[in-house]
Design a protein around this motif. Structure first.
Motif, PDB file in Angstrom:
ATOM      1  N   UNK A 152     -10.686  42.100  43.102  1.00  0.00           N
ATOM      2  CA  UNK A 152     -10.762  41.119  42.013  1.00  0.00           C
ATOM      3  C   UNK A 152     -11.916  41.493  41.097  1.00  0.00           C
ATOM      4  N   UNK A 153     -11.581  41.764  39.833  1.00  0.00           N
ATOM      5  CA  UNK A 153     -12.596  42.186  38.868  1.00  0.00           C
ATOM      6  C   UNK A 153     -12.620  41.215  37.695  1.00  0.00           C
ATOM      7  N   UNK A 154     -13.802  40.721  37.407  1.00  0.00           N
ATOM      8  CA  UNK A 154     -14.042  39.883  36.237  1.00  0.00           C
ATOM      9  C   UNK A 154     -14.826  40.752  35.277  1.00  0.00           C
ATOM     10  N   UNK A 155     -14.158  41.225  34.222  1.00  0.00           N
ATOM     11  CA  UNK A 155     -14.818  42.148  33.300  1.00  0.00           C
ATOM     12  C   UNK A 155     -15.206  41.382  32.038  1.00  0.00           C
ATOM     13  N   UNK A 156     -16.501  41.433  31.733  1.00  0.00           N
ATOM     14  CA  UNK A 156     -17.048  40.672  30.613  1.00  0.00           C
ATOM     15  C   UNK A 156     -17.771  41.617  29.664  1.00  0.00           C
ATOM     16  N   UNK A 157     -17.830  41.202  28.429  1.00  0.00           N
ATOM     17  CA  UNK A 157     -18.558  42.000  27.447  1.00  0.00           C
ATOM     18  C   UNK A 157     -20.053  41.888  27.721  1.00  0.00           C
ATOM     19  N   UNK A 158     -20.714  43.019  27.741  1.00  0.00           N
ATOM     20  CA  UNK A 158     -22.168  43.016  27.934  1.00  0.00           C
ATOM     21  C   UNK A 158     -22.809  42.553  26.632  1.00  0.00           C
ATOM     22  N   UNK A 159     -23.537  41.444  26.699  1.00  0.00           N
ATOM     23  CA  UNK A 159     -24.174  40.908  25.500  1.00  0.00           C
ATOM     24  C   UNK A 159     -25.566  40.414  25.851  1.00  0.00           C
TER      25      UNK A 159
ATOM     26  N   UNK B 145     -19.132  25.879  26.646  1.00  0.00           N
ATOM     27  CA  UNK B 145     -17.681  25.715  26.782  1.00  0.00           C
ATOM     28  C   UNK B 145     -17.033  27.008  27.270  1.00  0.00           C
ATOM     29  N   UNK B 146     -17.528  28.134  26.823  1.00  0.00           N
ATOM     30  CA  UNK B 146     -16.974  29.419  27.246  1.00  0.00           C
ATOM     31  C   UNK B 146     -17.233  29.660  28.730  1.00  0.00           C
ATOM     32  N   UNK B 147     -18.404  29.270  29.203  1.00  0.00           N
ATOM     33  CA  UNK B 147     -18.719  29.481  30.610  1.00  0.00           C
ATOM     34  C   UNK B 147     -17.881  28.591  31.511  1.00  0.00           C
ATOM     35  N   UNK B 148     -17.403  27.483  31.000  1.00  0.00           N
ATOM     36  CA  UNK B 148     -16.466  26.645  31.749  1.00  0.00           C
ATOM     37  C   UNK B 148     -15.180  27.417  32.014  1.00  0.00           C
ATOM     38  N   UNK B 149     -14.754  28.221  31.053  1.00  0.00           N
ATOM     39  CA  UNK B 149     -13.573  29.070  31.218  1.00  0.00           C
ATOM     40  C   UNK B 149     -13.840  30.130  32.290  1.00  0.00           C
ATOM     41  N   UNK B 150     -15.064  30.633  32.350  1.00  0.00           N
ATOM     42  CA  UNK B 150     -15.423  31.596  33.394  1.00  0.00           C
ATOM     43  C   UNK B 150     -15.317  30.925  34.769  1.00  0.00           C
ATOM     44  N   UNK B 151     -15.786  29.679  34.863  1.00  0.00           N
ATOM     45  CA  UNK B 151     -15.691  28.947  36.128  1.00  0.00           C
ATOM     46  C   UNK B 151     -14.231  28.770  36.544  1.00  0.00           C
ATOM     47  N   UNK B 152     -13.372  28.507  35.579  1.00  0.00           N
ATOM     48  CA  UNK B 152     -11.954  28.377  35.868  1.00  0.00           C
ATOM     49  C   UNK B 152     -11.404  29.696  36.418  1.00  0.00           C
TER      50      UNK B 152
ATOM     51  N   UNK C 253      -7.431  41.537  37.329  1.00  0.00           N
ATOM     52  CA  UNK C 253      -8.575  41.545  36.422  1.00  0.00           C
ATOM     53  C   UNK C 253      -8.433  40.430  35.404  1.00  0.00           C
ATOM     54  N   UNK C 254      -9.519  39.721  35.186  1.00  0.00           N
ATOM     55  CA  UNK C 254      -9.641  38.783  34.070  1.00  0.00           C
ATOM     56  C   UNK C 254     -10.687  39.352  33.131  1.00  0.00           C
ATOM     57  N   UNK C 255     -10.448  39.260  31.822  1.00  0.00           N
ATOM     58  CA  UNK C 255     -11.348  39.804  30.805  1.00  0.00           C
ATOM     59  C   UNK C 255     -11.860  38.680  29.910  1.00  0.00           C
ATOM     60  N   UNK C 256     -13.150  38.688  29.632  1.00  0.00           N
ATOM     61  CA  UNK C 256     -13.740  37.714  28.708  1.00  0.00           C
ATOM     62  C   UNK C 256     -14.709  38.437  27.782  1.00  0.00           C
TER      63      UNK C 256
END
Length: 155
Positions: free
Chosen positions: A100-107, A79-86, A63-66
């Motif tokens: 594989x889970x990419x967990x992001x804050x719902x905003x 710039x933050x979305x570039x980190x998501x692409x990485x 899991x990656x968390x953003x």
């Protein structure tokens, strides 16, 4: 000098750690097992491998968390979305045996009537591996939506 610290948090690092902690507790309840912080996996192209540390994981799941948000004025945090692409690139190098889970804050952007996660999928969907589940985690309601998954149609 402009201050880019998260409003309501002492620092962006603290905000990130708090989100990781909340995500770990939440995902453990969803999966019914204990996960650890800093799960290391050997990844790489061809035979050359190097250890990479994912935010959370075990021998079945990584899991990656953003905890990124729309900027003030509902602008795209490019710039933050570039980190998501990485993160998507690193996920693409991991064995298919892992969930594989990419967990992001719902905003939600009221101006755009869209969440940052759905905007990301629309804009960068071509970079998201098919086997990555993107979870928009709503800490306030202690719930999530899977917004991109090959399993989504089966849910």
């Amino acid at each position: 000098m402009t201050n880019f610290q998260r409003i309501g948090s002492s620092s962006n690092v603290v905000a990130g750690r708090n989100f990781e902690n909340a995500s770990k507790i939440y995902v453990e309840k969803q999966l019914g097992r204990t996960l650890t912080f800093g799960k290391k996996i050997e990844i790489g192209i061809s035979d050359i491998k190097k250890s990479h540390k994912f935010d959370i994981g075990d021998d079945e799941t990584i899991i990656e968390c953003k905890t990124h948000k729309w900027t003030t004025g509902d602008h795209v945090p490019s710039a933050k979305l570039t980190v998501w692409n990485e993160a998507m690139y690193y996920f693409s190098l991991v064995s298919n045996s892992f969930t594989k889970i990419f967990i992001i804050e719902k905003h939600l952007s009221e101006k755009r009537n869209n969440t940052l996660g759905l905007y990301y999928i629309k804009t960068y969907g071509h970079l998201i591996p098919e086997d990555v589940e993107i979870w928009e985690f709503d800490e306030t309601n202690n719930s999530h939506d899977i917004i991109n998954s090959k399993r989504q149609s089966a849910l």
